[in-house]
Design a protein around this motif. Structure first.
Motif, PDB file in Angstrom:
ATOM      1  N   GLU A  11       0.840  -1.204   0.000  1.00  0.00           N
ATOM      2  CA  GLU A  11       0.000   0.000   0.000  1.00  0.00           C
ATOM      3  C   GLU A  11       0.874   1.252   0.000  1.00  0.00           C
ATOM      4  OE1 GLU A  11      -3.405   2.238   2.725  1.00  0.00           O
ATOM      5  OE2 GLU A  11      -2.494   0.369   3.408  1.00  0.00           O
ATOM      6  N   ARG A  12       1.965   1.227   0.767  1.00  0.00           N
ATOM      7  CA  ARG A  12       2.876   2.369   0.777  1.00  0.00           C
ATOM      8  C   ARG A  12       3.478   2.563  -0.610  1.00  0.00           C
ATOM      9  NH1 ARG A  12       8.190   4.121   2.031  1.00  0.00           N
ATOM     10  NH2 ARG A  12       8.205   5.865   3.511  1.00  0.00           N
ATOM     11  N   GLY A  13       3.811   1.454  -1.267  1.00  0.00           N
ATOM     12  CA  GLY A  13       4.340   1.543  -2.617  1.00  0.00           C
ATOM     13  C   GLY A  13       3.354   2.147  -3.590  1.00  0.00           C
ATOM     14  N   GLU A  14       2.065   1.827  -3.419  1.00  0.00           N
ATOM     15  CA  GLU A  14       1.019   2.423  -4.269  1.00  0.00           C
ATOM     16  C   GLU A  14       0.979   3.935  -4.080  1.00  0.00           C
ATOM     17  OE1 GLU A  14      -0.766   1.075  -6.515  1.00  0.00           O
ATOM     18  OE2 GLU A  14      -0.871  -1.076  -6.126  1.00  0.00           O
ATOM     19  N   ILE A  15       1.133   4.362  -2.842  1.00  0.00           N
ATOM     20  CA  ILE A  15       1.130   5.805  -2.561  1.00  0.00           C
ATOM     21  C   ILE A  15       2.344   6.472  -3.193  1.00  0.00           C
ATOM     22  CG2 ILE A  15       1.347   7.533  -0.725  1.00  0.00           C
ATOM     23  CD1 ILE A  15      -0.327   5.612   1.040  1.00  0.00           C
TER      24      ILE A  15
END
Length: 205
Positions: A11-15
Motif C-alpha cells: 500500500e505504501r508503494g502504491e502511494i
C-alpha cells in the motif's frame, strides 16, 4: 527482479507510485497530499500515516527509485567481468529510466525543489553507484601518473551521469536516455580504458 520497470509491492508503494504520477503531471509546487491521496485511491490521512507530508513523499519516492534501480543494476552486472559489467549496468539503468518517465521526471523535479536536503540524498546515491568503478582503480593502482582519488573522481563521474539524466528530463527526452550510453560509458571508463576498448564494449553483443 524481472522485466523493465519499478515494482509496487505494498500500500505504501502504491502511494509512492502516485507521488510520481502527480508530480510528473502537475509539478512539485502544485502537488499536495490531497492530490496524492486522490491519485492513490485513498485518504490524505492514510498518506500521512504511511509516508508523511509532501516532502516526505518526495524522499520516499527517491528512496524507492534508488533502491529498485540499484537492484536492477546489480542483477544486470552479476557474473559479468569488469569493464563489461559497467556497460551492462549503465545500459540497464538507462533502459529502466526510459521505461519509467514519471518516476524520472518526479525525482528530478522533487529533489531539485528540496534544495540542500535533496542534494544530500542525491550525493549519497551517486556515491553508492561509484562503487561499480572500484575494479578500475584496483587494476590501475600502479599507473603513472596515478588516477585522481577515487572518492573525488568517482563522484565526478556519477555527477555527470546525473547531469545527463537531468538534461533529458528538462528537454523532455527521457525516452532517448538509452542513446546516451556511448557518452556515459566514455565518461565512466576513459580513465581506465582506451577509446578502442570502449568502442569494442559498445559493439559487443
Amino acid at each position: 527482479m524481472s522485466g523493465v520497470g519499478f515494482e509496487v509491492r505494498s500500500e505504501r508503494g502504491e502511494i509512492v507510485a502516485a507521488v510520481a504520477r502527480v508530480i510528473a503531471r502537475h509539478g512539485y509546487e502544485r502537488t499536495t497530499v490531497v492530490a496524492i491521496a486522490h491519485e492513490a485511491g485513498t485518504t490524505a490521512a492514510a498518506v500521512r500515516r504511511a509516508v508523511g507530508e509532501k516532502d516526505d513523499c518526495v524522499f520516499a519516492l527517491f528512496s524507492m527509485t534508488f533502491h529498485q534501480a540499484f537492484a536492477h543494476v546489480l542483477e544486470s552486472m552479476r557474473d559479468v567481468p569488469w569493464p563489461q559489467s559497467v556497460r551492462d549496468g549503465l545500459a540497464c539503468l538507462l533502459d529502466l529510466l526510459a521505461a519509467e518517465p514519471d518516476y524520472v521526471r518526479a525525482n528530478v523535479e522533487g529533489i531539485r525543489a528540496l534544495g540542500a536536503d535533496g542534494g544530500l540524498r542525491l550525493d549519497a546515491a551517486v556515491e553508492a553507484f561509484t562503487a561499480f568503478l572500484a575494479p578500475g582503480y584496483e587494476t590501475s593502482a600502479h599507473r603513472t601518473p596515478p588516477l585522481p582519488l577515487p572518492v573525488f573522481h568517482g563522484h565526478l563521474i556519477g555527477s555527470t551521469v546525473v547531469h545527463v539524466i537531468s538534461q533529458h528530463v528538462l528537454e523532455d527526452r527521457i525516452e532517448e536516455l538509452p542513446q546516451a550510453l556511448p557518452q556515459l560509458l566514455g565518461v565512466a571508463l576513459t580513465p581506465f580504458c582506451t577509446a578502442s576498448d570502449i568502442d569494442a564494449l559498445l559493439t559487443a553483443s
